[in-house]
Structures are given as C-alpha cells and as structure tokens.
Design an enzyme around this catalytic site. Structure first.
Site, short mmCIF file in Angstrom:
data_model
loop_
_atom_site.label_atom_id
_atom_site.label_comp_id
_atom_site.label_asym_id
_atom_site.label_seq_id
_atom_site.Cartn_x
_atom_site.Cartn_y
_atom_site.Cartn_z
N LYS A 28 -6.39 -1.65 1.41
CA LYS A 28 -5.64 -0.39 1.38
C LYS A 28 -4.97 -0.20 0.01
O LYS A 28 -4.62 -1.18 -0.64
CB LYS A 28 -4.62 -0.35 2.53
CG LYS A 28 -3.48 -1.38 2.41
CD LYS A 28 -2.35 -0.88 1.54
CE LYS A 28 -1.35 -1.97 1.27
NZ LYS A 28 -0.33 -1.56 0.30
N ASP A 75 2.43 2.59 -2.20
CA ASP A 75 1.58 1.43 -1.95
C ASP A 75 2.10 0.65 -0.75
O ASP A 75 1.33 0.37 0.18
CB ASP A 75 1.49 0.53 -3.19
CG ASP A 75 0.61 -0.68 -2.95
OD1 ASP A 75 -0.62 -0.55 -3.03
OD2 ASP A 75 1.16 -1.76 -2.67
#
Length: 308
Positions: free
Chosen positions: A91, A169
């Site tokens: 991810k 993030d």
C-alpha cells in the site's frame, strides 16, 4: 502442490521487517529472488539490480511483491503482468487511481492475480469489528491517527514528493479499515491539509466525511506526534461504542476488550496465495479514492518547514 516462487522487489524497511518474515513463515511460498539497485540482498538468495535483469537472467518466478515507493510501481507491475507474473502491491497500490485501474484491467486481460494489499484490514480486531457493525446503526465516528514521521520514515525523501502521500501514507491505513468495517459507503465533505513550506505533501490533515446514511466521521492525522503513538478508531452506535486501537489489533466492544497478536502480513500472504490458487484478483481502490478526494477538495495551508 508446488510452492509459489516469489521475488521481493525493493528491500527497504517494510520489506525486511514485514514481507520477508511473512514469506518465510508461509510454506505456500518460496523466496526465489530479491531485487534492488541499492541493496546487496540476502545470503543464499539470488539478487538482481532490476526487475528487467531478474526476468531476463534469473530463476523462474510465479509472483512478485512490489515494496518500492508508489511513484515507480506502475511500470514494474505492468512489466510483471506482461510476463504472466502475479503481483502483490504494497500500500498504497499506486501513485494515482488511474494507474491502479489500468493495472487491474490488464491483470484481468492476461489472467493473472493482482492484489492491492491493505495490511491494516488484516489486523486482528478488524474482521470482528466489521461483523459487529453490520447489524448496528452508525451514529458517529472519530479517527485519531498520529505518529512520529522521524521514527517510521527516517530520511525517506520520496514520501514528501508528489505521489508519496505524506501523512496519508499512514492515514490511508485508517481509511482502509474505515471503508472495510462500515456497512455504508463514505464520502469526503471537507478537509484541511497542512503542508510544510519546504515539502510537497502534507504533514497533517483534518478531515470530515459522512456515510450515505448521514453519520458524521472526523479524522485527525498528524505526523508530528512524539511519545506514545495514536492509531484509534471509535464508532458510536445505537448499541454502544466500538473502539479499535493499536492500528486495529485491539478491539473494545461493550461486552469487553480483546487483545490480539499481529496477524497483518501473514494474513496478507495467505490471501495472496488464495487469490493465485483461485485465479482471482483483489484490487479495492476505495481508500486511495478518499485520499485523492482530499487532495481534490481539501484546503491547503502552509506550516513551518519540516527538517528530517
């Protein structure tokens, strides 16, 4: 059944701390190679400076885990898919929504598995939270996701560049849980992004969402937290309050609290193996879409420069 021969591309902190141990602990996989232009690799495992070099000269592989920064991931994934190699995307799955959709469509056409791996969804408390909330009326949600960037991303300049996401993030981990556990779709109503004067990506964000039934959702992201870190989601319902803490590992319900072991990356690789064996893909873009909405609709404010 033969093992799935997998290569890890990118040997940074996340690959060494999480991916390599999870692969070693899953007998379905055999680590066939590693790839990095900036690392010497592991003892006894073939190592290559580029994916090109591995595909042309290295051992045969069935799958790759792409642990590189998201800005360079599309070309690597497309190259692997062209060779019929299954792809695991750390991810966020890409730097843009469009490139992730293009990869998903390409994987479908060539008949290989593509996995957008939202690791926080595999935290031990998330699945039971989803089950419990499915039968409840959601009244209000509060997310506090605060950590120290100097601890978790020391010296990683890429994360402050366009496509690196900045505080999103870690924040996208919370969004991956939120979009998984709530029974209705969620959309952004407004956001304020705090961007250091010397950086291109935000260091903090204050965000407001609603679900399609009108429940209010507030999210507080900050990368300037020192001391204890906060990764908490609180959901108020008609049957009481649910709380996920420690990034989803600890679940508190009105009936009590469950403390569970770290299952995230072992769960990811078990899922990836099942996708490959079943000839399927799993490419959910909802968390990344909410981040894109924040950049599209959020108000930007300049804050003091960040010096690593």
């Amino acid at each position: 059944m033969d093992p799935i021969h997998i290569a890890v591309v990118g040997l940074g902190k996340i690959a060494r701390d999480r991916h390599l141990p999870a692969i070693a602990g899953n007998a379905t996989f055999s680590l066939a190679a590693t790839v990095s232009p900036h690392d010497t690799g592991l003892d006894g495992i073939p190592h290559f400076a580029s994916l090109d070099e591995l595909l042309e000269q290295g051992p045969a592989i069935d799958a790759v885990s792409l642990c590189t920064p998201p800005q360079v991931r599309y070309d690597l994934a497309a190259q692997a898919l062209k060779r019929g190699v299954h792809v695991f995307l750390e991810k966020p799955p890409g730097a843009t929504l469009s490139e992730v959709v293009a990869l998903r469509d390409r994987a479908d056409k060539v008949g290989v598995s593509l996995f957008a791996a939202w690791h926080s969804r595999f935290a031990a408390g998330v699945a039971p939270a989803r089950t419990w909330l499915a039968e409840r009326t959601i009244e209000k949600v509060s997310i506090v996701w605060r950590e120290d960037v100097r601890v978790w991303h020391p010296g990683q300049a890429w994360i402050w560049e366009p496509g690196g996401l900045g505080v999103f993030d870690p924040g996208i981990n919370a969004l991956s849980i939120l979009t998984h556990i709530l029974p209705r779709p969620v959309f952004l109503t407004n956001a304020t992004l705090s961007i250091p004067a010397n950086r291109a990506a935000p260091i903090a964000a204050d965000m407001h969402f609603r679900d399609t039934a009108g429940a209010e959702i507030h999210m507080d992201l900050d990368w300037r937290q020192t001391g204890p870190q906060s990764w908490d989601i609180v959901v108020e319902t008609d049957a009481g309050t649910l709380k996920l803490s420690s990034g989803g590992a600890v679940l508190a319900l009105p009936s009590g609290t469950e403390h569970n072991e770290d299952l995230e990356y072992p769960g990811l690789y078990a899922r990836f193996a099942n996708l490959i064996r079943g000839g399927r893909s799993d490419v959910d873009i909802d968390p990344l879409r909410l981040v894109a909405d924040a950049f599209l609709r959020g108000r930007r404010v300049s804050v003091e420069p960040f010096i690593d």
